[in-house]
Scaffold this active site. Structure first.
Site, short mmCIF file in Angstrom:
data_model
loop_
_atom_site.label_atom_id
_atom_site.label_comp_id
_atom_site.label_asym_id
_atom_site.label_seq_id
_atom_site.Cartn_x
_atom_site.Cartn_y
_atom_site.Cartn_z
N ALA A 36 0.84 -1.20 0.00
CA ALA A 36 0.00 0.00 0.00
C ALA A 36 0.88 1.25 0.00
CB ALA A 36 -0.92 -0.02 1.20
N LEU A 85 -2.78 -4.69 -14.30
CA LEU A 85 -4.18 -4.28 -14.20
C LEU A 85 -4.26 -2.89 -13.59
CD1 LEU A 85 -5.58 -7.58 -12.69
CD2 LEU A 85 -6.13 -6.70 -14.96
N GLU A 115 -13.39 -12.64 -10.78
CA GLU A 115 -12.53 -13.67 -10.18
C GLU A 115 -11.68 -13.07 -9.06
OE1 GLU A 115 -9.04 -14.27 -13.28
OE2 GLU A 115 -10.95 -13.99 -14.29
N LYS A 117 -8.28 -11.77 -7.09
CA LYS A 117 -6.97 -11.21 -7.38
C LYS A 117 -5.99 -11.84 -6.40
CE LYS A 117 -4.18 -7.35 -8.61
NZ LYS A 117 -3.02 -7.89 -7.93
N GLU A 175 -0.96 -17.25 -11.45
CA GLU A 175 -0.27 -16.73 -10.28
C GLU A 175 0.35 -17.89 -9.49
OE1 GLU A 175 -0.55 -13.49 -10.26
OE2 GLU A 175 -0.26 -12.74 -8.20
N LYS A 292 -13.28 -8.71 -15.50
CA LYS A 292 -12.83 -8.69 -16.89
C LYS A 292 -14.06 -8.72 -17.80
CE LYS A 292 -8.64 -11.19 -15.63
NZ LYS A 292 -8.00 -12.52 -15.50
N CYS A 410 0.73 -4.62 38.64
CA CYS A 410 -0.42 -4.40 37.76
C CYS A 410 -0.72 -2.90 37.67
CB CYS A 410 -1.62 -5.14 38.32
SG CYS A 410 -3.17 -4.75 37.49
N CYS A 428 -2.03 -10.61 36.55
CA CYS A 428 -2.16 -9.85 37.79
C CYS A 428 -2.64 -10.83 38.85
CB CYS A 428 -3.16 -8.72 37.60
SG CYS A 428 -3.73 -8.02 39.16
N CYS A 434 -8.63 -6.11 41.77
CA CYS A 434 -8.22 -5.43 40.54
C CYS A 434 -9.44 -4.93 39.77
CB CYS A 434 -7.42 -6.40 39.67
SG CYS A 434 -6.79 -5.62 38.19
S1 IVH Z 1 -5.04 -10.68 -15.33
C1 IVH Z 1 -4.38 -8.62 -18.89
N1 IVH Z 1 -6.14 -11.90 -13.30
O1 IVH Z 1 -2.25 -8.90 -10.84
C2 IVH Z 1 -4.38 -8.65 -17.43
N2 IVH Z 1 -4.07 -10.81 -12.96
O2 IVH Z 1 -1.51 -6.03 -11.96
C3 IVH Z 1 -3.30 -9.47 -16.88
N3 IVH Z 1 -3.24 -11.02 -10.66
O3 IVH Z 1 0.63 -9.31 -12.71
C4 IVH Z 1 -3.50 -9.91 -15.51
N4 IVH Z 1 -4.88 -12.24 -9.89
O4 IVH Z 1 0.12 -11.05 -10.96
C5 IVH Z 1 -5.10 -11.17 -13.73
N5 IVH Z 1 -7.24 -13.03 -11.60
C6 IVH Z 1 -6.20 -12.31 -12.04
C7 IVH Z 1 -5.14 -11.97 -11.19
C8 IVH Z 1 -4.10 -11.21 -11.68
C9 IVH Z 1 -3.74 -11.67 -9.60
C10 IVH Z 1 -1.99 -10.25 -10.65
C11 IVH Z 1 -1.02 -10.66 -11.67
C12 IVH Z 1 -0.70 -9.45 -12.47
C13 IVH Z 1 -1.20 -8.35 -11.59
C14 IVH Z 1 -1.77 -7.26 -12.45
#
Ligand code: IVH
Length: 676
Positions: A36, A85, A115, A117, A175, A292, A410, A428, A434
């Site tokens: 982050a 992404l 899906e 990430k 991944e 997607k 304490c 304690c 307490c």
């Molecule tokens: S698609 C065309 N699907 O996120 C898009 N990426 O910033 C290509 N990642 O490098 C990636 N889960 O390591 C896609 N369900 C998922 C993902 C995924 C994790 C990661 C991947 C990629 C990064 C993209």
């Protein structure tokens, strides 16, 4: 317009910082900041470059993704670049993504494939004529590292496609990650062997893939999930992303079960909420979900911006980790006297809220993690779990005063803090006075098996303590009708009933009284043993740990706990006060010789529901017949008395070959007393 000097300098510094962190993270696998925070640095640089055209140089971190391959692996040029992404952090970002897709396609509503990430690292796997020929990391998106040998160690990755005939060429993308259970198991083994543990599953996966020796990779037990494809020849690509995922699963790849199609912003947000709620129960770490555009033709129509597809977005969860300064370490006293070291933190936003304190669990954890005051630490807040200090990000000055030492007294009541042999938690010892333990102590004192004060439950204890009427159990005996009846929702009649119950409880027994004191490790049975062995409270209070161990079934831990309790002057004062308030019991001679009766010296366990007696009645009968009633079945158990719905205790008794009695048989044995 010329770029102001401060802006140019700030951008250069950011670029250097980002590069340094990239190197730490991607190449050395030793991050100093959280993802982050990296995102924040990156966003600031991107914003400066957007505001000042001409600022961005070709070597700016915004102009490329990832880092250079580490030495030792061959380079691989990706036939089709591995993209990244775009991120969405809010509902508005998701709405904007959906709007762009609708406008770009000129449609009212767009269907998406939703899906997970995955929080691991992206790889591409090239299958030639159905056989895994080469596997590579993403690297900078154009060029990655050849880690084929390491990928082959991952059992989730098929070495041969399940297709007849196989495609000429298919690149599968997905991944690599470490499942939580593999991560835990790896660390447990490492800890036991005194080796270095992994910081988190993601680093475990990244470090594992980068091992030059594939045997070390194999030890990490990495996993893989497929989510897309790269180059392909001689394969009919399914018309939608959802169908593509199904096809990949059919070819033998792991594809996360958590996937579905959804239409419009509302459908996307529902998926996000659903996965967010189940996140902790998933087998692996995820840092968000991915949407997607489902139809491949629509993906192609939307195309790409710089290095990310316009047709996909990652909707991120709030970061679960953040770095901040540990200002101080204090301690907190729990309801049962447990002393928990707590970190006071410079406020930091993590897991969706601002956090300014976090648990350090106990002394051993502080030592294991080597946390000192004024260190910069990683704070973790996952789901509803209370925030914790996960590890040190960067050591502080570490002067002598910065090291944590468990206080001797304490902070709530000044009583001694003790940590018993073999226990991780310090406590304690001033249980009776307490303030932190007051409510729990009073409830226990009044409970049925202790002083049996009917009507003195949770709510009344809360009221009495909150109104300042009761501080110690002795205060109960000084309550009058006016004080009680003055409490909210306390009718005259109930006040009188409670007062009468308190009055009745003055006539106690020594075992009940000892149990009521709430001494750690002194349950009802031990209280009885102690009372019987010592005969009088004064004798019990005067006994040291060695004498205490002479009582039946009293080992070193119980003895130490009892000795420490009575050594605490605050506790002695409350006991004197209770006696002064008229609490009394018959005192006897210290027990001599063995108890008598048909169950003399026998240990009995009760389980299930008996046809005509309550558990307490059965217990009283067994005890009157010289037996002891224990809570769990062990090799020492002589009899198990089982009623209906008896469960694991009965099973255990059968395993150990212990005699099982029903109520009728129990009664028969009890009556043997009358037939000499
Ligand atoms: S698609 C065309 N699907 O996120 C898009 N990426 O910033 C290509 N990642 O490098 C990636 N889960 O390591 C896609 N369900 C998922 C993902 C995924 C994790 C990661 C991947 C990629 C990064 C993209």
């Amino acid at each position: 317009m010329a770029v102001p000097r401060e802006v140019a300098e700030r951008a250069a510094r950011l670029a250097r910082e980002i590069e340094r962190h990239n190197h730490l993270y991607y190449v050395l696998d030793a991050p100093e900041i959280t993802d982050a925070q990296w995102d924040e640095l990156f966003a600031e640089l991107a914003a400066l470059e957007a505001a000042w055209p001409g600022l961005a140089t070709p070597d700016s971190p915004t102009q490329r993704v990832g880092a250079k391959p580490a030495e030792g692996f061959a380079e691989v040029s990706h036939r089709v670049p591995m993209l990244s992404l775009a991120n969405a952090f809010s509902d508005e970002d998701v709405a904007a993504f959906d709007r762009r897709c609708r406008e770009g396609l000129g449609k009212e509503a767009v269907e998406y494939s939703c899906e997970l990430k995955f929080d691991g690292l992206a790889v591409t796997l090239a299958y030639e004529d159905g056989v895994l020929a080469k596997g590579a990391t993403r690297g900078d998106g154009e060029t990655g590292e050849d880690v084929t040998a390491n990928l082959r160690t991952i059992r989730a990755i098929p070495l041969r496609l399940r297709a007849e005939p196989p495609p000429r060429l298919l690149e599968v993308r997905g991944e690599v990650l470490m499942l939580r259970r593999d991560f835990e198991a790896f660390n447990a083994r490492a800890r036991a062997a005194g080796e270095k543990t992994l910081v988190n599953p993601r680093n475990g996966a990244a470090g594992g893939l980068r091992q030059l020796d594939p045997r070390l990779t194999a030890k990490r037990r990495l996993s893989f999930f497929a989510y897309g494809i790269g180059a392909h020849e001689g394969w009919a690509v399914p018309p939608t992303h959802a169908a593509l995922l199904d096809a990949l699963a059919a070819l033998g790849f792991p594809v996360a079960r958590e996937r579905r199609t959804a239409t419009g912003e509302a459908g996307l947000l529902a998926f996000y909420a659903d996965i967010g709620a189940r996140r902790d129960a998933l087998p692996c770490d995820i840092d968000g979900v991915v949407y997607k555009v489902n139809a491949r033709a629509e993906q192609e129509a939307l195309g790409f911006v710089s290095r990310a597809p316009r047709w996909a977005v990652a909707h991120k969860f709030p970061a679960e980790e953040a770095v901040t300064e540990l200002l101080d370490i204090g301690v907190q006293v729990g309801r049962t006297g447990a002393i928990t070291p707590v970190a006071r933190l410079a406020p930091v936003f993590v897991g969706g809220t601002t956090v300014s304190s976090a648990t350090l669990h106990n002394e051993d954890e502080i030592r294991r993690k080597e946390v000192w005051r004024r260190d910069r630490v990683v704070v973790r807040r996952a789901g509803d779990v209370i925030p914790e200090v996960a590890r040190v990000a960067q050591a502080g000055p570490r002067e002598e005063g910065d090291r944590f030492a468990m206080p001797a007294a304490c902070p709530e009541c000044g009583s001694a803090i003790a940590r018993l042999e073999g226990e991780a938690i310090a406590r304690c010892t001033g249980g009776l006075i307490c303030p932190a333990q007051r409510k729990a102590a009073l409830l226990h004192f009044a409970s049925r098996r202790a002083m049996d004060i009917e009507g003195l439950g949770d709510r009344l204890v809360d009221q009495l303590v909150d109104a300042g009427l009761v501080r110690t159990p002795a205060d109960l005996y000084r309550l009058d009708h006016a004080a009680l009846a003055g409490l909210e929702r306390m009718a005259d009649k109930s006040a009188a009933n409670v007062l009468a119950a308190i009055g009745r409880s003055r006539e106690a027994t020594l075992p009940r009284f000892v149990f009521a004191l709430g001494i750690r490790h002194v349950g009802e049975v031990t209280a009885k043993d102690l009372a019987r062995h010592f005969g009088t409270l004064d004798a019990l209070m005067a006994a040291d740990a060695a004498r205490l161990q002479e009582a039946p079934d009293v080992g070193p831990v119980v003895a130490e706990s009892v000795a420490r309790f009575f050594a605490e002057p605050h506790n002695r004062a409350v006991i004197a006060d209770l006696r002064a308030a008229g609490v009394r019991w018959a005192e006897g001679e210290p027990a001599r010789g063995a108890p008598e009766g048909p169950f003399a010296g026998k240990i009995v366990v009760l389980t299930g529901t008996l046809p005509t007696m309550t558990r307490d009645e059965a217990k009283a009968l067994v005890e009157a017949a010289g037996g002891r009633v224990a809570g769990s079945v062990s090799k020492k158990t002589h009899f198990v008395v089982a009623g209906s719905e008896a469960g694991s205790k009965l099973e255990r008794a059968r395993e150990l070959g212990i005699e099982v009695l029903d109520e009728a048989r129990l009664r028969a044995m009890l009556e043997e007393r009358e037939t000499p």
